[in-house]
Scaffold this motif. Structure first.
Motif, mmCIF file in Angstrom:
data_model
loop_
_atom_site.group_PDB
_atom_site.id
_atom_site.type_symbol
_atom_site.label_atom_id
_atom_site.label_comp_id
_atom_site.label_asym_id
_atom_site.label_seq_id
_atom_site.Cartn_x
_atom_site.Cartn_y
_atom_site.Cartn_z
ATOM 1 N N LYS A 138 0.513 12.859 -0.641
ATOM 2 C CA LYS A 138 0.902 12.094 0.533
ATOM 3 C C LYS A 138 0.763 10.617 0.172
ATOM 4 O O LYS A 138 -0.246 10.215 -0.419
ATOM 5 N N PHE A 139 1.769 9.814 0.498
ATOM 6 C CA PHE A 139 1.795 8.448 -0.009
ATOM 7 C C PHE A 139 2.401 7.472 0.987
ATOM 8 O O PHE A 139 3.109 7.853 1.926
ATOM 9 N N SER A 140 2.119 6.204 0.758
ATOM 10 C CA SER A 140 2.829 5.095 1.396
ATOM 11 C C SER A 140 3.282 4.176 0.270
ATOM 12 O O SER A 140 2.508 3.883 -0.643
ATOM 13 N N ILE A 171 -9.055 -4.155 1.751
ATOM 14 C CA ILE A 171 -8.528 -4.621 3.049
ATOM 15 C C ILE A 171 -7.027 -4.363 3.118
ATOM 16 O O ILE A 171 -6.495 -3.946 4.157
ATOM 17 N N LEU A 172 -6.325 -4.586 1.987
ATOM 18 C CA LEU A 172 -4.892 -4.327 1.931
ATOM 19 C C LEU A 172 -4.604 -2.846 2.154
ATOM 20 O O LEU A 172 -3.642 -2.498 2.856
ATOM 21 N N CYS A 173 -5.423 -1.977 1.579
ATOM 22 C CA CYS A 173 -5.271 -0.531 1.814
ATOM 23 C C CYS A 173 -5.363 -0.205 3.302
ATOM 24 O O CYS A 173 -4.530 0.533 3.843
ATOM 25 N N LYS A 177 -2.478 1.328 5.849
ATOM 26 C CA LYS A 177 -2.742 2.503 6.681
ATOM 27 C C LYS A 177 -2.456 2.207 8.157
ATOM 28 O O LYS A 177 -1.929 3.049 8.885
ATOM 29 N N SER A 178 -2.791 0.996 8.588
ATOM 30 C CA SER A 178 -2.538 0.630 9.987
ATOM 31 C C SER A 178 -1.037 0.509 10.259
ATOM 32 O O SER A 178 -0.574 0.838 11.355
ATOM 33 N N ASP A 185 5.813 2.400 16.839
ATOM 34 C CA ASP A 185 5.852 1.599 18.060
ATOM 35 C C ASP A 185 6.167 0.129 17.780
ATOM 36 O O ASP A 185 6.014 -0.718 18.652
ATOM 37 N N MET A 186 6.610 -0.167 16.574
ATOM 38 C CA MET A 186 6.828 -1.547 16.169
ATOM 39 C C MET A 186 8.275 -1.963 16.419
ATOM 40 O O MET A 186 9.206 -1.162 16.286
#
Length: 349
Positions: A138-140, A171-173, A177-178, A185-186
């Protein structure tokens, strides 16, 4: 306010919306991974991994984030090899910022072997040769356009094909994730801040590790650094009507033959300069804080004829410059047919 919707099984949705809606492209391929494999084969050699445990379900969604492409999903195991032949035939030269949520990967390049498990964050340059092997994962992935990140392309190239580590990278990770959690919803009204924070976090992350990269990593091939210099010169001189192959050869101290080779996959030097100018003009036109006349923007980016600018603009984007400010158009013309793969969608960003 319009939000992104998830696709149903076996459904492909391609959307280049206007007036504030978030661009979205989604694919669910339930059994044979045909589209996923076609996408991978379009810019690299792709084969099923020997570790495939029989599960071939591949799901991914892609979002247009104005200069960035965000792809998230679940992939069956695969092997990927991007060779010199692929570099010559493909004009895809983005950086891929990869965050693994589960599974593992191994990436081999001239800089050595990069291994990643769940929680891994790394940067791969599609402008360089590499091989990639994954388990079911599973990736982004954030695909970074070179033109959008031109001002610190050298830093990104220095960090390419290496893991990103440290406090800022963590923090970038969390930020990525956020994005994955909130992206449904963006809207486009919210994108400038999101992309700004992502860029700044990425820049700080790679900059703080720059010394380690420069000491421990072999340089990317010379052609990559040379084309980076060429792009930087083009970007810094877009306002000059004299910008062309001759000026570039003189500035870089290379032959026209060498210059032609560097930009062969971009359709030639002149085509690359024209597209870069038009993209800069489009960006200015879509900026609500920029109140310059359309003709002034065209002249400021090297056009001497407003009529020629309008023709070139319509040819590339599919609509007139005046329509950008009227309707807040944010991408290329809506393609009438369903794209064959995600690569075709990506090339429209």
């Amino acid at each position: 306010m319009s939000y992104v919707q998830y696709p149903q099984d076996n459904e492909f949705i391609e959307h280049f919306p206007r007036q504030g809606k978030l661009g979205y492209s989604g694919l669910v391929n339930t059994r044979h991974r045909d589209v996923w494999d076609a996408f991978l084969r379009s810019f690299a050699q792709s084969t099923p991994s020997c570790t495939n445990n029989g599960s071939s379900r591949t799901i991914f969604r892609a979002y247009d984030l104005r200069g960035l492409a965000y792809v998230c999903g679940l992939s069956a195991p695969f092997n990927l090899n991007r060779t010199q032949a692929h570099l010559k035939s493909s004009d895809i030269d983005h950086w891929a910022l990869i965050l693994l949520h589960s599974g593992s990967m191994i990436c081999k390049s001239s800089r050595g072997t990069m291994r990643g498990e769940a929680g891994f964050l790394g940067l791969i340059s599609l402008a360089s040769e590499f091989s990639l092997q994954t388990t079911r994962a599973k990736f982004s992935v954030v695909l970074l356009c070179r033109e959008e990140f031109a001002e610190f392309s050298e830093i990104l190239d220095a960090a390419s094909n290496l893991p990103l580590e440290g406090t800022v990278s963590e923090i970038l990770c969390d930020f990525i994730k956020s994005i994955d959690y909130q992206i449904r919803d963006m809207t486009y009204a919210e994108l400038p801040l999101v992309t700004k924070f992502l860029k700044e976090l990425l820049k700080i992350s790679v900059t703080t590790s720059q010394t380690k990269f420069s000491q421990n990593a072999a340089p990317l091939p010379i052609s990559t650094s040379l084309i980076a210099r060429a792009r930087r010169y083009i970007r810094d001189n877009l306002q000059s009507p004299e910008l062309g192959p001759g000026a570039l050869c003189e500035a870089l101290n290379i032959s026209k033959r060498k210059l032609s080779f560097l930009f062969e996959r971009h359709g030639g030097v002149a085509n690359y300069i024209r597209q870069t100018r038009l993209l800069a003009c489009h960006k200015a036109l879509s900026n609500s804080a920029d109140h310059r006349l359309i003709s002034s923007i065209a002249y400021d980016y090297g056009y001497t004829s407003c009529a020629q600018f309008t023709r070139n603009f319509r040819t590339l984007f599919g609509y007139a410059p005046s329509e950008v400010r009227k309707n807040d158009y944010i991408g290329f013309a809506h393609i009438k047919e369903t794209p064959k793969d995600i690569l075709e969608w990506l090339q429209q960003i």
